[in-house]
Design an enzyme around this catalytic site. Structure first.
Site, PDB file in Angstrom:
ATOM      1  N   THR A  30       0.804  -1.323   0.094  1.00  0.00           N
ATOM      2  CA  THR A  30       0.142  -0.126  -0.100  1.00  0.00           C
ATOM      3  C   THR A  30       0.922   1.288   0.043  1.00  0.00           C
ATOM      4  O   THR A  30       1.913   1.273   0.789  1.00  0.00           O
ATOM      5  CB  THR A  30      -0.966   0.047   1.279  1.00  0.00           C
ATOM      6  N   HIS A  86       2.030 -11.424  14.431  1.00  0.00           N
ATOM      7  CA  HIS A  86       3.163 -12.247  15.525  1.00  0.00           C
ATOM      8  C   HIS A  86       2.858 -13.518  15.685  1.00  0.00           C
ATOM      9  O   HIS A  86       3.787 -14.151  16.262  1.00  0.00           O
ATOM     10  CB  HIS A  86       3.360 -11.136  16.676  1.00  0.00           C
TER      11      HIS A  86
END
Length: 432
Positions: A350, A403
């Protein structure tokens, strides 16, 4: 009598919203003619009729949620368009009754009663539609609520995203008066905040289906993923120098400009090959490592953010990447994206720098576990290896990652690898 139904759209899309009717009741249509535009979670789709004839009934109005296979209109294949000569002829042929005044008064009384009953029904429908307008519920849930006489605003959804399902309506019906008695105190607060009256002018705009989907999707990502972001900066001097040298020859040879996105796409692919967990996704208790590179490029449109996908980007050269990104961008702006253009994707890029963003933390495009954020290029003083200071065009980069499967060390090294490839773009040209 034939029925117009919502067709199969895509495997992942089971419902949509009536955006606009392209015909009205009484219109004559031909086979294959577009009759309605559906707004889905991803793109707008025109629905064509499989029959020729006259629209006799429009079942679903604009703004209604409809499911695949649901009847949205009815069509008479032998009918004639409204306002035809035959209809006028029938009206002319019918004699005008000449009756005494008492008879007229009697005939008018039932008409008044019928009008009053219709008005009462319309008022009730308006009241219920107003209370349920802002409730997010599936079409099946709305239908079930109508059958049971349940107000959707009284139903407590179990979906974490707040969408009401038929089973929620059934639970509300079983709860009966106990559930209704326990809710008024909780229900009053949101209603007061939603219906807050302002002393100064405001404008209330109903969220489009796509905007609601984007909102729910992003909230869902933040609730589900353990998302973190790591940052770095890249010296864009080498890329800008290379572009200035080659851009004329490149455009003459390939018919497309040499932009920054091809460099970043190639750098991302090179880093993903070194750190494959950022090209993976979680499915249940399994990690699925993808051996292909379908790169999503976020595009901002007037109706919201879309992420068309460059397929097999690793197999394209720089010109191929630039052409694909250009074509997808034009499709997005012109609302011509097909569902296939948006499905899948293994990693997303992006570019907030096009709007002047200096730094941001991009949100993951689930089920992907990584996204790269590009930012504005600005000249800044940089300390060189020999301790001299030079003014260089610098860009901040950000990588958000999940994560749950990507450790911080791996994410940092992944971003460093992107930085190295961008600062020495000749390696990319040789690989690409």
């Amino acid at each position: 009598m034939s029925e117009i139904k919502v067709p199969e759209l895509a495997e992942s899309i089971t419902e949509g919203t009536i955006s606009e009717w392209l015909v009205k009741k009484g219109d004559k249509v031909e086979k294959g003619e577009a009759v309605v535009e559906l707004e889905t979670d991803k793109v707008n789709v025109e629905v064509n009729t499989d029959y020729a004839g006259v629209i006799t009934e429009i079942v679903a109005e604009e703004g209604d949620d409809v499911e695949v296979g649901e009847v949205i209109a009815k069509l008479d294949e032998n009918g004639e368009a409204s306002g035809s000569d035959s209809d006028e002829g029938k009206k002319e042929e019918s004699p005008e009754p000449e009756k005494s005044e008492p008879t007229e008064e009697k005939s008018q009384e039932p008409e008044k009663e019928d009008k009053q009953e219709k008005q009462d029904k319309e008022d009730k429908q308006d009241d219920s539609s107003d209370s349920n307008q802002d409730v997010i519920a599936s079409p099946a849930a709305r239908k079930r609520a109508r059958e049971l006489g349940i107000d959707l605003s009284d139903v407590q959804p179990r979906d974490p995203l707040g969408r009401i399902r038929p089973e929620d309506v059934d639970s509300a019906a079983k709860g009966g008066s106990d559930q209704k008695e326990s809710k008024p105190a909780k229900k009053e607060e949101p209603k007061q905040s939603e219906k807050t009256e302002f002393d100064k002018p405001v404008e209330r705009i109903k969220m489009s289906r796509r905007r609601q989907t984007i909102a729910n999707h992003l909230v869902g990502v933040q609730q589900e993923a353990a998302m973190l972001t790591t940052f770095n900066e890249v010296d864009m001097s080498a890329i800008m120098e290379l572009r200035n040298k080659r851009k004329e020859d490149f455009k003459e040879k390939h018919g497309v400009k040499l932009g920054f996105m091809s460099f970043f796409t190639k750098a991302v692919i090179g880093a993903l090959k070194d750190f494959p967990l950022l090209n993976a996704e979680i499915q249940g208790k399994e990690i699925v490592k993808k051996k292909f590179y379908d790169i999503g490029i976020a595009v901002s449109t007037d109706e919201g953010l879309v992420v068309p996908v460059v397929r097999d980007a690793d197999k394209l050269d720089f010109a191929g990447v630039e052409k694909e990104i250009g074509d997808l961008g034009k499709k997005a702006i012109n609302k011509e994206l097909a569902l296939n253009d948006l499905q899948g994707g293994t990693f997303t890029i992006t570019n907030g720098g096009t709007f002047g963003s200096m730094l941001s933390t991009p949100i993951l495009n689930s089920p992907q576990v990584g996204i790269l954020g590009m930012h504005n290029i600005q000249k800044r003083p940089v300390v060189m290896p020999d301790d001299s200071i030079e003014v260089r065009p610098m860009m901040y980069l950000a990588v958000s990652y999940d994560h749950r499967i990507v450790d911080g060390k791996e994410a940092v090294q992944f971003l460093v690898r992107i930085k190295e490839l961008l600062e020495d773009p000749y390696d990319l040209l040789l690989e690409g």
